[in-house]
Write a protein that holds these residues in place. Structure first.
Motif, PDB file in Angstrom:
ATOM      1  N   UNK A 159       0.828  -1.211   0.000  1.00  0.00           N
ATOM      2  CA  UNK A 159       0.000   0.000   0.000  1.00  0.00           C
ATOM      3  C   UNK A 159       0.862   1.260   0.000  1.00  0.00           C
ATOM      4  N   UNK A 160       1.908   1.248   0.812  1.00  0.00           N
ATOM      5  CA  UNK A 160       2.785   2.417   0.894  1.00  0.00           C
ATOM      6  C   UNK A 160       3.512   2.650  -0.420  1.00  0.00           C
ATOM      7  N   UNK A 161       3.941   1.579  -1.074  1.00  0.00           N
ATOM      8  CA  UNK A 161       4.625   1.721  -2.362  1.00  0.00           C
ATOM      9  C   UNK A 161       3.685   2.307  -3.413  1.00  0.00           C
ATOM     10  N   UNK A 162       2.446   1.886  -3.401  1.00  0.00           N
ATOM     11  CA  UNK A 162       1.471   2.441  -4.340  1.00  0.00           C
ATOM     12  C   UNK A 162       1.224   3.918  -4.047  1.00  0.00           C
ATOM     13  N   UNK A 163       1.120   4.264  -2.763  1.00  0.00           N
ATOM     14  CA  UNK A 163       0.920   5.665  -2.392  1.00  0.00           C
ATOM     15  C   UNK A 163       2.114   6.503  -2.812  1.00  0.00           C
ATOM     16  N   UNK A 164       3.312   5.981  -2.612  1.00  0.00           N
ATOM     17  CA  UNK A 164       4.517   6.699  -3.005  1.00  0.00           C
ATOM     18  C   UNK A 164       4.536   6.942  -4.513  1.00  0.00           C
ATOM     19  N   UNK A 208      10.372   9.344  -1.218  1.00  0.00           N
ATOM     20  CA  UNK A 208       9.351   9.705  -2.206  1.00  0.00           C
ATOM     21  C   UNK A 208       9.860   9.359  -3.602  1.00  0.00           C
ATOM     22  N   UNK A 209       9.027   9.648  -4.581  1.00  0.00           N
ATOM     23  CA  UNK A 209       9.493   9.638  -5.965  1.00  0.00           C
ATOM     24  C   UNK A 209      10.622  10.647  -6.108  1.00  0.00           C
ATOM     25  N   UNK A 210      11.404  10.460  -7.154  1.00  0.00           N
ATOM     26  CA  UNK A 210      12.588  11.313  -7.325  1.00  0.00           C
ATOM     27  C   UNK A 210      12.387  12.440  -8.330  1.00  0.00           C
ATOM     28  N   UNK A 211      11.168  12.670  -8.808  1.00  0.00           N
ATOM     29  CA  UNK A 211      10.957  13.737  -9.786  1.00  0.00           C
ATOM     30  C   UNK A 211      11.062  15.102  -9.121  1.00  0.00           C
ATOM     31  N   UNK A 212      11.345  16.115  -9.924  1.00  0.00           N
ATOM     32  CA  UNK A 212      11.611  17.456  -9.415  1.00  0.00           C
ATOM     33  C   UNK A 212      10.438  18.021  -8.618  1.00  0.00           C
ATOM     34  N   UNK A 213       9.220  17.886  -9.114  1.00  0.00           N
ATOM     35  CA  UNK A 213       8.067  18.461  -8.423  1.00  0.00           C
ATOM     36  C   UNK A 213       7.885  17.859  -7.033  1.00  0.00           C
ATOM     37  N   UNK A 214       8.060  16.530  -6.931  1.00  0.00           N
ATOM     38  CA  UNK A 214       7.892  15.886  -5.635  1.00  0.00           C
ATOM     39  C   UNK A 214       8.982  16.318  -4.669  1.00  0.00           C
ATOM     40  N   UNK A 220       7.152   2.706  -9.221  1.00  0.00           N
ATOM     41  CA  UNK A 220       7.461   3.932  -9.967  1.00  0.00           C
ATOM     42  C   UNK A 220       8.125   3.638 -11.307  1.00  0.00           C
ATOM     43  N   UNK A 221       8.661   2.431 -11.470  1.00  0.00           N
ATOM     44  CA  UNK A 221       9.388   2.098 -12.685  1.00  0.00           C
ATOM     45  C   UNK A 221      10.761   2.742 -12.756  1.00  0.00           C
ATOM     46  N   UNK A 222      11.289   3.174 -11.600  1.00  0.00           N
ATOM     47  CA  UNK A 222      12.582   3.856 -11.546  1.00  0.00           C
ATOM     48  C   UNK A 222      13.567   3.066 -10.688  1.00  0.00           C
ATOM     49  N   UNK A 223      14.867   3.295 -10.943  1.00  0.00           N
ATOM     50  CA  UNK A 223      15.903   2.647 -10.144  1.00  0.00           C
ATOM     51  C   UNK A 223      16.159   3.365  -8.830  1.00  0.00           C
ATOM     52  N   UNK A 224      15.863   4.665  -8.788  1.00  0.00           N
ATOM     53  CA  UNK A 224      16.239   5.486  -7.652  1.00  0.00           C
ATOM     54  C   UNK A 224      15.035   6.215  -7.072  1.00  0.00           C
ATOM     55  N   UNK A 225      15.104   6.493  -5.785  1.00  0.00           N
ATOM     56  CA  UNK A 225      14.088   7.240  -5.070  1.00  0.00           C
ATOM     57  C   UNK A 225      14.760   8.400  -4.348  1.00  0.00           C
ATOM     58  N   UNK A 226      13.964   9.393  -3.993  1.00  0.00           N
ATOM     59  CA  UNK A 226      14.463  10.521  -3.197  1.00  0.00           C
ATOM     60  C   UNK A 226      14.315  10.189  -1.718  1.00  0.00           C
ATOM     61  N   UNK A 227      15.329  10.550  -0.932  1.00  0.00           N
ATOM     62  CA  UNK A 227      15.266  10.307   0.507  1.00  0.00           C
ATOM     63  C   UNK A 227      15.720  11.545   1.260  1.00  0.00           C
ATOM     64  N   UNK A 228      15.095  11.782   2.401  1.00  0.00           N
ATOM     65  CA  UNK A 228      15.463  12.908   3.248  1.00  0.00           C
ATOM     66  C   UNK A 228      15.202  12.539   4.701  1.00  0.00           C
ATOM     67  N   UNK A 229      15.755  13.322   5.601  1.00  0.00           N
ATOM     68  CA  UNK A 229      15.587  13.038   7.027  1.00  0.00           C
ATOM     69  C   UNK A 229      14.144  13.251   7.456  1.00  0.00           C
ATOM     70  N   UNK A 230      13.714  12.483   8.438  1.00  0.00           N
ATOM     71  CA  UNK A 230      12.335  12.547   8.930  1.00  0.00           C
ATOM     72  C   UNK A 230      12.254  13.592  10.038  1.00  0.00           C
ATOM     73  N   UNK A 231      12.127  14.839   9.623  1.00  0.00           N
ATOM     74  CA  UNK A 231      12.072  15.955  10.564  1.00  0.00           C
ATOM     75  C   UNK A 231      11.665  17.220   9.816  1.00  0.00           C
ATOM     76  N   UNK A 232      11.246  18.214  10.566  1.00  0.00           N
ATOM     77  CA  UNK A 232      11.087  19.561  10.027  1.00  0.00           C
ATOM     78  C   UNK A 232      12.437  20.262  10.109  1.00  0.00           C
TER      79      UNK A 232
END
Length: 280
Positions: A20-25, A43-49, A151-163
């Motif tokens: 479910x989470x992968x589909x939401x992502x 998240x997805x790695x596209x610029x807008x996201x 997503x059909x992609x090899x890479x995803x975007x990642x960032x720290x879980x914080x504000x």
């Protein structure tokens, strides 16, 4: 603070919740999930996201992001043919394997041609990509694999879980290692999908060398030489969860030394949940 019934929690060990989470992502959601012994946002790695998540965190929209991937594709963010002459691909992948075998870690290497500009930055004349991954033993690899397939992609975007501290005004803003604190900081209605450790204490115990916070980052795109030491040395770019002493031992085993870069001179500190009322 939002209280979540234990029976309703989405867990990183639950295949249905992962699907479910992968589909939401893939549909554009930001997923905060168990990651080694703490939490990260993927998240997805596209610029807008990437821009949207930067703004959600309180960062500048155009801040360069890091990438992540499951173990089978984790090195595809790099052009291994552009590694320094003193660091052949075989040695680099041995270092990556050894440190990911220990747990969550980060590397910066020469960016592959397909890595977009918003996920790369030039350092010393080399366009680089920073890869942050949870290590080979983490159950979140199943989520990363499912998300890449969705997503059909090899890479995803990642960032720290914080504000970002730019938004909160705090002196620092470490990544969360408790889902309750993560919920409290982001609040209801932010659209963040949260996938938890089934047992946060057990997750921390599984990585006794690592503190529960953002990863240590090692550079693979340059080497330096120290007087009186014939070995090439790699540069520690961030001193995070894994102690520099452990990284130094791993590198020594394959014939390399370690120097601390300017940003690694002071080690990061984990989030202290006793200091802020919102996190209690």
């Amino acid at each position: 603070m939002t209280v979540v019934d234990a029976d309703l929690r989405a867990l990183i060990t639950d295949p249905d919740r992962i699907a479910d989470a992968a589909s939401s992502l893939a549909a554009g959601a930001a997923v905060a999930h168990a990651f080694g012994n703490f939490y990260a946002i993927t998240t997805r790695a596209d610029l807008d996201t990437v821009r949207r998540v930067n703004l959600m965190k309180g960062r500048p929209a155009d801040q360069v992001g890091s990438v992540t991937a499951p173990p089978s594709t984790v090195t595809r963010a790099w052009d291994l043919d552009r590694l320094p002459e003193a660091l052949p691909a075989r040695a680099a992948t041995a270092i990556v394997d050894a440190l990911f075998a220990l747990g969550p870690f980060g590397f910066r290497g020469p960016a592959a041609a397909h890595v977009p500009a918003h996920l790369s930055q030039v350092d010393g004349g080399v366009r680089t990509a920073q890869v942050i991954a949870p290590g080979y033993r983490c159950p979140s690899n199943a989520l990363l694999l499912a998300a890449c397939r969705a997503t059909g992609e090899d890479l995803l975007y990642i960032t720290s879980a914080n504000r970002s501290r730019q938004l909160t005004g705090a002196a620092d803003s470490p990544a969360h290692w408790q889902a309750a604190g993560l919920r409290a900081e982001f609040g209801d209605g932010c659209g963040l999908v949260i996938i938890e450790h089934p047992d946060e204490a057990a997750a921390r115990a599984a990585y006794p060398r690592h503190l529960p916070m953002s990863t240590t980052v090692l550079g693979l795109h340059r080497v330096v030489h120290r007087p009186g030491d014939p070995r090439p040395h790699l540069v520690l770019e961030r001193h995070g969860s894994l102690p520099a002493a452990v990284v130094r031992r791993v590198l020594s085993d394959v014939g390399y030394g370690l120097v601390l870069g300017p940003r690694a001179a002071t080690r990061l500190a984990p989030r202290d949940y006793t200091r802020l009322p919102v996190d209690r």
